[in-house]
Design a protein around this motif. Structure first.
Motif, PDB file in Angstrom:
ATOM      1  N   CYS A 163       8.691   7.826  -1.691  1.00 50.53           N
ATOM      2  CA  CYS A 163       7.379   7.414  -1.209  1.00 50.53           C
ATOM      3  C   CYS A 163       7.556   6.549   0.034  1.00 50.53           C
ATOM      4  O   CYS A 163       8.655   6.102   0.338  1.00 50.53           O
ATOM      5  CB  CYS A 163       6.609   6.646  -2.284  1.00 50.53           C
ATOM      6  SG  CYS A 163       7.306   5.037  -2.695  1.00 50.53           S
ATOM      7  N   GLN A 164       6.453   6.331   0.718  1.00 49.84           N
ATOM      8  CA  GLN A 164       6.443   5.435   1.865  1.00 49.84           C
ATOM      9  C   GLN A 164       5.435   4.337   1.559  1.00 49.84           C
ATOM     10  O   GLN A 164       4.290   4.609   1.196  1.00 49.84           O
ATOM     11  CB  GLN A 164       6.039   6.186   3.132  1.00 49.84           C
ATOM     12  CG  GLN A 164       6.105   5.332   4.365  1.00 49.84           C
ATOM     13  CD  GLN A 164       5.747   6.130   5.617  1.00 49.84           C
ATOM     14  OE1 GLN A 164       5.253   7.245   5.546  1.00 49.84           O
ATOM     15  NE2 GLN A 164       5.996   5.534   6.759  1.00 49.84           N
ATOM     16  N   LEU A 165       5.866   3.079   1.699  1.00 52.56           N
ATOM     17  CA  LEU A 165       5.030   1.918   1.404  1.00 52.56           C
ATOM     18  C   LEU A 165       4.784   1.112   2.665  1.00 52.56           C
ATOM     19  O   LEU A 165       5.641   1.053   3.549  1.00 52.56           O
ATOM     20  CB  LEU A 165       5.706   1.001   0.375  1.00 52.56           C
ATOM     21  CG  LEU A 165       6.048   1.594  -0.984  1.00 52.56           C
ATOM     22  CD1 LEU A 165       6.915   0.622  -1.771  1.00 52.56           C
ATOM     23  CD2 LEU A 165       4.789   1.943  -1.742  1.00 52.56           C
ATOM     24  N   ARG A 166       3.645   0.456   2.716  1.00 51.58           N
ATOM     25  CA  ARG A 166       3.385  -0.534   3.765  1.00 51.58           C
ATOM     26  C   ARG A 166       3.380  -1.891   3.062  1.00 51.58           C
ATOM     27  O   ARG A 166       2.604  -2.124   2.136  1.00 51.58           O
ATOM     28  CB  ARG A 166       2.043  -0.300   4.432  1.00 51.58           C
ATOM     29  CG  ARG A 166       1.701  -1.441   5.432  1.00 51.58           C
ATOM     30  CD  ARG A 166       0.348  -1.258   6.091  1.00 51.58           C
ATOM     31  NE  ARG A 166       0.443  -0.092   6.981  1.00 51.58           N
ATOM     32  CZ  ARG A 166      -0.499   0.841   7.070  1.00 51.58           C
ATOM     33  NH1 ARG A 166      -1.579   0.766   6.352  1.00 51.58           N
ATOM     34  NH2 ARG A 166      -0.353   1.856   7.901  1.00 51.58           N
ATOM     35  N   GLN A 189       0.852  -1.186   0.000  1.00 54.72           N
ATOM     36  CA  GLN A 189       0.000   0.000   0.000  1.00 54.72           C
ATOM     37  C   GLN A 189       0.888   1.236   0.000  1.00 54.72           C
ATOM     38  O   GLN A 189       1.867   1.314   0.750  1.00 54.72           O
ATOM     39  CB  GLN A 189      -0.892  -0.008   1.239  1.00 54.72           C
ATOM     40  CG  GLN A 189      -1.822   1.162   1.335  1.00 54.72           C
ATOM     41  CD  GLN A 189      -2.662   1.121   2.598  1.00 54.72           C
ATOM     42  OE1 GLN A 189      -2.250   0.589   3.630  1.00 54.72           O
ATOM     43  NE2 GLN A 189      -3.843   1.687   2.525  1.00 54.72           N
ATOM     44  N   LEU A 190       0.565   2.197  -0.858  1.00 51.81           N
ATOM     45  CA  LEU A 190       1.280   3.466  -0.894  1.00 51.81           C
ATOM     46  C   LEU A 190       0.695   4.365   0.182  1.00 51.81           C
ATOM     47  O   LEU A 190      -0.485   4.702   0.150  1.00 51.81           O
ATOM     48  CB  LEU A 190       1.131   4.125  -2.270  1.00 51.81           C
ATOM     49  CG  LEU A 190       1.755   5.502  -2.453  1.00 51.81           C
ATOM     50  CD1 LEU A 190       3.268   5.446  -2.286  1.00 51.81           C
ATOM     51  CD2 LEU A 190       1.387   6.063  -3.814  1.00 51.81           C
ATOM     52  N   LEU A 191       1.510   4.727   1.162  1.00 49.86           N
ATOM     53  CA  LEU A 191       1.047   5.565   2.272  1.00 49.86           C
ATOM     54  C   LEU A 191       1.213   7.053   1.972  1.00 49.86           C
ATOM     55  O   LEU A 191       0.356   7.861   2.328  1.00 49.86           O
ATOM     56  CB  LEU A 191       1.785   5.206   3.555  1.00 49.86           C
ATOM     57  CG  LEU A 191       1.609   3.758   4.036  1.00 49.86           C
ATOM     58  CD1 LEU A 191       2.466   3.506   5.258  1.00 49.86           C
ATOM     59  CD2 LEU A 191       0.147   3.459   4.302  1.00 49.86           C
ATOM     60  N   SER A 192       2.313   7.411   1.331  1.00 49.92           N
ATOM     61  CA  SER A 192       2.540   8.814   0.991  1.00 49.92           C
ATOM     62  C   SER A 192       3.518   8.902  -0.168  1.00 49.92           C
ATOM     63  O   SER A 192       4.224   7.949  -0.476  1.00 49.92           O
ATOM     64  CB  SER A 192       3.084   9.579   2.202  1.00 49.92           C
ATOM     65  OG  SER A 192       4.360   9.071   2.565  1.00 49.92           O
ATOM     66  N   GLU A 220      -2.627   6.170  -4.100  1.00 55.02           N
ATOM     67  CA  GLU A 220      -2.401   6.241  -2.655  1.00 55.02           C
ATOM     68  C   GLU A 220      -3.570   5.595  -1.912  1.00 55.02           C
ATOM     69  O   GLU A 220      -4.719   5.695  -2.336  1.00 55.02           O
ATOM     70  CB  GLU A 220      -2.246   7.702  -2.229  1.00 55.02           C
ATOM     71  CG  GLU A 220      -1.628   7.857  -0.859  1.00 55.02           C
ATOM     72  CD  GLU A 220      -1.244   9.295  -0.557  1.00 55.02           C
ATOM     73  OE1 GLU A 220      -1.177   9.627   0.625  1.00 55.02           O
ATOM     74  OE2 GLU A 220      -1.023  10.070  -1.494  1.00 55.02           O
ATOM     75  N   GLU A 221      -3.240   4.922  -0.824  1.00 51.68           N
ATOM     76  CA  GLU A 221      -4.212   4.294   0.079  1.00 51.68           C
ATOM     77  C   GLU A 221      -4.888   3.038  -0.482  1.00 51.68           C
ATOM     78  O   GLU A 221      -5.725   2.444   0.177  1.00 51.68           O
ATOM     79  CB  GLU A 221      -5.299   5.295   0.525  1.00 51.68           C
ATOM     80  CG  GLU A 221      -4.754   6.516   1.232  1.00 51.68           C
ATOM     81  CD  GLU A 221      -4.079   6.204   2.564  1.00 51.68           C
ATOM     82  OE1 GLU A 221      -4.499   5.269   3.258  1.00 51.68           O
ATOM     83  OE2 GLU A 221      -3.111   6.907   2.890  1.00 51.68           O
ATOM     84  N   SER A 281       3.072  -6.023   3.670  1.00 51.02           N
ATOM     85  CA  SER A 281       2.682  -7.044   4.649  1.00 51.02           C
ATOM     86  C   SER A 281       2.414  -8.355   3.923  1.00 51.02           C
ATOM     87  O   SER A 281       2.240  -8.390   2.719  1.00 51.02           O
ATOM     88  CB  SER A 281       1.428  -6.594   5.407  1.00 51.02           C
ATOM     89  OG  SER A 281       0.341  -6.438   4.517  1.00 51.02           O
ATOM     90  N   THR A 283      -4.592  -0.895  -1.582  1.00 49.70           N
ATOM     91  CA  THR A 283      -3.718  -2.037  -1.342  1.00 49.70           C
ATOM     92  C   THR A 283      -3.728  -2.960  -2.562  1.00 49.70           C
ATOM     93  O   THR A 283      -4.791  -3.309  -3.062  1.00 49.70           O
ATOM     94  CB  THR A 283      -4.166  -2.818  -0.095  1.00 49.70           C
ATOM     95  OG1 THR A 283      -4.131  -1.935   1.027  1.00 49.70           O
ATOM     96  CG2 THR A 283      -3.265  -4.004   0.169  1.00 49.70           C
TER      97      THR A 283
END
Length: 129
Positions: free
Chosen positions: A44-47, A9-12, A24-25, A49, A27
């Motif tokens: 960018c910041q990714l999540r 997921q792209l957080l920012s 963004e946002e 999991s 998943t």
């Protein structure tokens, strides 16, 4: 958490997956063995999991990328197309040929473009380009 899949997921920031914007946002899910590349011009910041680290074959941040070359090629091709279009447009407005360099006159007296700028065709397997 299913360890056979990976969720990203792209957080920012902004990113793209093989040239397609990564919203963004939202998943995205991939299965084990899938190969993807996420690229960002500005960071960018990714999540991430799901899949455990031992299930990942390669995860890395590349120091070099061919994407800048792709963009430069695109810009140069567009500039040449724009140049050809401006020559054609100018000749049509003036209603005269340019001596056959870019414009010719057909048998009906209509102006016809000889050069319209570069065209590209990519051949090969699905992932050729």
């Amino acid at each position: 958490v299913n360890t056979e899949i990976v969720n990203i997921q792209l957080l920012s920031g902004s990113a793209e997956i093989f040239g397609v914007p990564f919203p963004e946002e939202k998943t995205f899910t991939w299965g084990q063995g899938d190969k993807i590349a996420i690229f960002t011009w500005y960071g960018c910041q990714l999540r991430v999991s799901g899949l455990q680290p031992e299930g990942l074959s390669e995860v890395y941040i590349a120091e070099e990328t061919p994407l800048l070359s792709y963009v430069n090629t695109h810009v140069q091709l567009e500039a040449r197309r724009d140049h050809a279009a401006s020559i054609l447009s100018r000749a049509v407005k003036e209603g005269e040929s340019d001596g056959g360099k870019y414009i010719s006159v057909d048998s009906t007296g209509m102006l016809q473009p000889i050069a319209t700028g570069p065209r590209i065709i990519v051949c090969g397997p699905v992932d050729s380009g």
